[in-house]
Design a protein around this motif. Structure first.
Motif, PDB file in Angstrom:
ATOM      1  N   PHE A   1       0.828  -1.203   0.000  1.00 19.08           N
ATOM      2  CA  PHE A   1       0.000   0.000   0.000  1.00 19.08           C
ATOM      3  C   PHE A   1       0.866   1.257   0.000  1.00 19.08           C
ATOM      4  O   PHE A   1       0.554   2.251  -0.669  1.00 19.08           O
ATOM      5  N   ASP A   2       1.978   1.219   0.741  1.00 16.44           N
ATOM      6  CA  ASP A   2       2.905   2.356   0.737  1.00 16.44           C
ATOM      7  C   ASP A   2       3.506   2.569  -0.647  1.00 16.44           C
ATOM      8  O   ASP A   2       3.666   3.704  -1.108  1.00 16.44           O
TER       9      ASP A   2
ATOM     10  N   GLY B   1      -1.463   5.449  -3.176  1.00 13.97           N
ATOM     11  CA  GLY B   1      -2.811   5.985  -3.311  1.00 13.97           C
ATOM     12  C   GLY B   1      -3.086   6.650  -4.642  1.00 13.97           C
ATOM     13  O   GLY B   1      -3.977   7.487  -4.736  1.00 13.97           O
TER      14      GLY B   1
ATOM     15  N   ARG C   1      -5.618   1.521   4.302  1.00 10.67           N
ATOM     16  CA  ARG C   1      -5.522   1.006   2.947  1.00 10.67           C
ATOM     17  C   ARG C   1      -5.922   2.114   1.980  1.00 10.67           C
ATOM     18  O   ARG C   1      -6.909   2.809   2.210  1.00 10.67           O
ATOM     19  N   PRO C   2      -5.176   2.297   0.876  1.00 13.56           N
ATOM     20  CA  PRO C   2      -5.583   3.321  -0.093  1.00 13.56           C
ATOM     21  C   PRO C   2      -7.003   3.072  -0.582  1.00 13.56           C
ATOM     22  O   PRO C   2      -7.412   1.924  -0.788  1.00 13.56           O
TER      23      PRO C   2
ATOM     24  N   VAL D   1      -7.738   0.721  -3.708  1.00 14.97           N
ATOM     25  CA  VAL D   1      -7.328  -0.690  -3.687  1.00 14.97           C
ATOM     26  C   VAL D   1      -8.457  -1.562  -3.172  1.00 14.97           C
ATOM     27  O   VAL D   1      -9.028  -1.281  -2.119  1.00 14.97           O
TER      28      VAL D   1
END
Length: 291
Positions: free
Chosen positions: A143-144, A148, A182-183, A186
């Motif tokens: 996620f990083d 996003g 979490r973005p 996703v």
């Protein structure tokens, strides 16, 4: 007697007493360590469509050719539900995490890839990122890495957890919204032969104060998917329909008796067995197939 301050503190050694040999040795050690250290990983090109997340690294891959959605038979409702949910997600609308569960060889994994390709073909920007069971715990790093930006499906194929494993708790935390956000772009898509992803055995419940608590804990993971799609063993008519659609898509003529004999020899009727029959038919006819 006077002790306090009786002895002056030792003055620091002047620079003239520094050992140049020691300085040179330290410099050479530092240079050697720099040479041994791996170079920093190059930035990942996120402009592609298909990726694999493994060992905390996002790697672009060349995706295999997806089957057209028209060849999927016997799973029309599942296909339409997954397609609609994926369209919503790609367009920035509310969408669910998805669990596709059920019989082996009925097209769960193929359908995910085909739906993603179909949604992209409609002009939507959508990444498909495959992640293995052993890398579930590192999804926060993924996620990083995504930052996003683009819309993405994180795809865990053929997933299941044993009763004494802890990875399923990491997945449950992601689905439930843990501390690490979490973005919004996703969504998770998981396939499994098990409806609840973990085994259902009475032995695991014997140690629980309330056996129902053990059962509820196992079911909790599957409950966190907003969309759950079941795939079931196909009957003879559905199997022959799958064969017919594959044959039409690849310009082949297939005999139903031969198709049934092929399934009998495999001891199973499924989409995978139907595709294997198509491969056999094409090979015998000297024809190539675009998979």
């Amino acid at each position: 007697m006077r002790f306090a301050g009786a002895f002056p503190l030792a003055a620091p050694l002047p620079h003239a007493y520094a050992d140049p040999m020691t300085d040179d040795l330290l410099a050479r050690i530092a240079a050697a360590l720099d040479r041994l250290a791996p170079p920093p990983a190059p930035p990942v090109d996120l402009t592609g469509d298909s990726f694999v997340w493994r060992d905390n690294r996002l790697t672009p891959v060349t995706a295999a050719r997806a089957q057209p959605l028209s060849v999927f038979a016997g799973v029309d409702a599942q296909r339409d539900a997954l397609l609609e949910n994926t369209r919503r997600h790609a367009r920035g609308l509310p969408a669910h995490d998805v669990l596709l569960w059920g019989a082996r060889g009925m097209g769960k994994s193929s359908l995910v890839k085909s739906v993603a390709a179909a949604v992209r073909a409609e002009g939507n920007d959508l990444m498909l990122i495959q992640v293995g069971r052993d890398d579930i715990a590192s999804l926060g790093g993924l996620f990083d890495a995504l930052g996003g930006g683009r819309r993405a499906l994180v795809f865990a194929d053929d997933l299941s957890f044993e009763a004494d494993e802890t990875q399923y708790k990491a997945l449950r935390s992601v689905l439930d919204g843990g501390i690490a956000a979490r973005p919004d772009g996703v969504r998770l898509v998981v396939t499994s032969n098990r409806r609840h992803l973990v085994p259902r055995s009475h032995d695991e419940d014997e140690g629980a104060i309330n056996p129902r608590d053990g059962l509820d804990d196992r079911l909790a993971l599957a409950d966190r998917f907003g969309l759950s799609l079941g795939f079931h063993n196909c009957d003879q008519a559905t199997y022959l329909a799958i064969v017919a659609r594959y044959a039409a898509a690849h310009g082949l003529t297939c005999d139903e008796r031969s198709a049934l004999a092929w399934a009998t020899g495999r001891g199973n009727r499924s989409g995978r067995v139907a595709w294997q029959f198509i491969e056999e038919t094409a090979g015998a006819a000297g024809r190539r197939l675009d998979k």
